[in-house]
Design an enzyme around this catalytic site. Structure first.
Site, PDB file in Angstrom:
ATOM      1  N   HIS B  39       0.831  -1.209   0.000  1.00 11.31           N
ATOM      2  CA  HIS B  39       0.000   0.000   0.000  1.00 11.31           C
ATOM      3  C   HIS B  39       0.859   1.250   0.000  1.00 11.31           C
ATOM      4  CE1 HIS B  39      -3.677  -2.281   0.676  1.00 11.31           C
ATOM      5  NE2 HIS B  39      -4.324  -1.165   0.430  1.00 11.31           N
ATOM      6  N   LYS B 104     -10.247  -7.606   8.012  1.00  6.52           N
ATOM      7  CA  LYS B 104     -10.954  -7.872   9.273  1.00  6.52           C
ATOM      8  C   LYS B 104     -10.693  -6.695  10.194  1.00  6.52           C
ATOM      9  CE  LYS B 104      -7.013  -9.919  11.511  1.00  6.52           C
ATOM     10  NZ  LYS B 104      -6.455  -9.573  12.799  1.00  6.52           N
TER      11      LYS B 104
END
Lengths: 279, 185
Positions: B39, B104
């Site tokens: 990222h 999550k």
């Protein structure tokens, strides 16, 4: 004086790393099955069902339960009458980690804190060594994932905060951790000692079999109170809502300074992995 | 509990608009993996005005760093990692057309706001069910940043990958709703 060769230690550590990551303990499996029976939320029951199937696949195929095969943490109890030959104990353990994580297809998750460059072999391990009586060497491998470790905390309460303050802090920590640490979790609590000692005993508390309570009735009662309050929040398995956020709260305490009340909360995901061997 | 919804990537704005928090989905098609280090590199590229290494339009990013594959397997265990660490980067990718994220744990208010603005949904897979989840991954190609090892960007072909909608584009949040439903305080 009994001699133990470092080669024997390396081989044992290699196998511990693999077995701990492939084989979830019977205590946790029992808690999953109980969860499947008692959880009221359908989504929560679905989580327990998936976790049971997942653990069975991992055991049968000898692959890790979780892709995060953890920081390799060891508790070593070294008998004072043991003489380790042909090398250093810590080198032998690190070599076992290197071999276990490579040969066992375990993920290498350790990196430099600044450059974030991976060390490539999951070393160095975190090794806690205690001298004990006798001529045996006990090694406990307790690999710990990053996600639940990130949700763990240590704090220095005021003595005036007392038992209620301890309970409130642990419950609040669980609420703030929420869905992040892969609930259903197990919560290790270390009370007392010093800044560095409290988290160590919190981690050791996690080694106690799930489903058991502290033999000290007062601590057992506090464990039960905290567990009920955490599960009453409704966060539930994976944070999807339900009755079971934590499968257990394990507390250990140690005397502390008259000025202090150190408290550590080690949140462990459901992949509560630990294996031991005695050489 | 709602019926299970079958999704095929790339996702359209209308696919995304129909999803509601709590919906169970089965994802099929291509999913890209990226976690912390990847990222950072993707956002560095955007900051420099450069192109991303794959067309992100309509795609789903799965926050995962898989374990190595045993011989004969396409991938090792591959469960979701905690999503909030990707929060600083996610809005920039949504602006470029990202339609779904799988991970999550809860997201920041800023990310949830960006999801409404750019029409992007957040799915949760079961954290720690990595050996089971790997069974729905049929093909794996590393497409960028091989030097990052487990953190490299992988193109996954998935079949009936199980996930649940946590945040939809209408502002609903499964984590909040679920907790409220079972709270006893």
């Amino acid at each position: 004086m009994r001699e133990i060769n470092v080669k024997e230690i390396t081989e044992a550590v290699k196998n511990l790393c693999m077995d701990a990551n492939y084989e979830l303990g019977d205590d946790v499996m029992t808690a999953f099955r109980r969860g499947l029976e008692t959880e009221e939320s359908p989504a929560g029951r679905g989580v327990f069902e998936a976790l049971i199937e997942n653990a069975e696949i991992a055991r049968n195929e000898r692959i890790p339960i979780c892709q995060d095969t953890g920081f390799a943490v060891f508790f070593v109890e070294l008998g004072q009458d043991v003489h380790i030959v042909d090398g250093l104990l810590t080198d032998a353990i690190n070599e076992g980690v290197r071999q276990g994580y490579s040969e066992g297809y375990l993920r290498k998750s350790i990196c430099d804190p600044f450059t974030r460059k991976n060390t490539g072999d999951n070393t160095p391990a975190v090794i806690n060594i205690n001298l004990v009586s006798g001529d045996r060497l006990k090694i406990i491998a307790a690999p710990k994932g990053g996600g639940s470790t990130n949700m763990s905390r240590v704090t220095m309460l005021k003595p005036a905060d007392g038992i209620e303050g301890i309970k409130n802090y642990v419950v609040q920590r669980a609420i703030e951790a929420g869905s992040n640490p892969c609930p259903p979790v197990i919560i290790g609590v270390g009370i007392g000692g010093t800044l560095e000692w409290a988290p160590l005993i919190a981690k050791k508390a996690l080694l106690r079999p799930l489903g058991t309570t502290n033999p000290d009735p007062q601590l057992a009662e506090i464990e039960g109170d905290i567990l009920k309050r955490i599960n009453d929040t409704g966060i539930g398995p994976q944070g999807f809502g339900g009755r079971i956020y934590a499968m257990g709260v394990h507390i250990e305490k140690f005397p502390c300074h008259i000025a202090s009340l150190p408290l550590a909360v080690n949140i462990c995901c459901h992949a509560s992995r630990h294996k031991e061997i005695i050489l | 509990m709602s019926d299970i919804i079958r999704l095929t990537t790339p996702l359209s704005d209308s696919d995304v608009g129909e999803l509601k928090a709590g919906d169970q989905v089965l994802i099929n098609g291509i999913v890209y993996t990226a976690r912390d280090a990847a990222h950072k590199r993707l956002i560095d590229l955007l900051d420099q005005g450069k192109e991303l290494p794959f067309d992100i339009s309509g795609q789903i990013i799965y926050y995962v760093g898989p374990a190595p594959a045993r011989p004969g397997k396409v991938i090792g265990p591959a469960g979701p990692t905690t999503s909030y660490r990707m929060d600083p980067y996610a809005p920039g990718l949504m602006e470029r057309g990202l339609k779904g994220m799988i991970g999550k744990g809860s997201r920041s208010g800023e990310v949830i706001g960006a999801m409404k603005r750019y029409r992007c949904v957040y799915f949760a897979a079961i954290g720690g069910a990595a050996a089971l989840i790997a069974r729905s991954i049929k093909k794996v190609d590393i497409i960028a940043y091989e030097d990052l090892g487990t953190e490299a960007i992988r193109r996954l072909e998935v079949e009936d990958f199980k996930a649940v909608v946590v945040n939809d584009i209408h502002g609903n949040d499964l984590y909040k709703d679920g907790k409220e439903r079972y709270c006893r305080e």
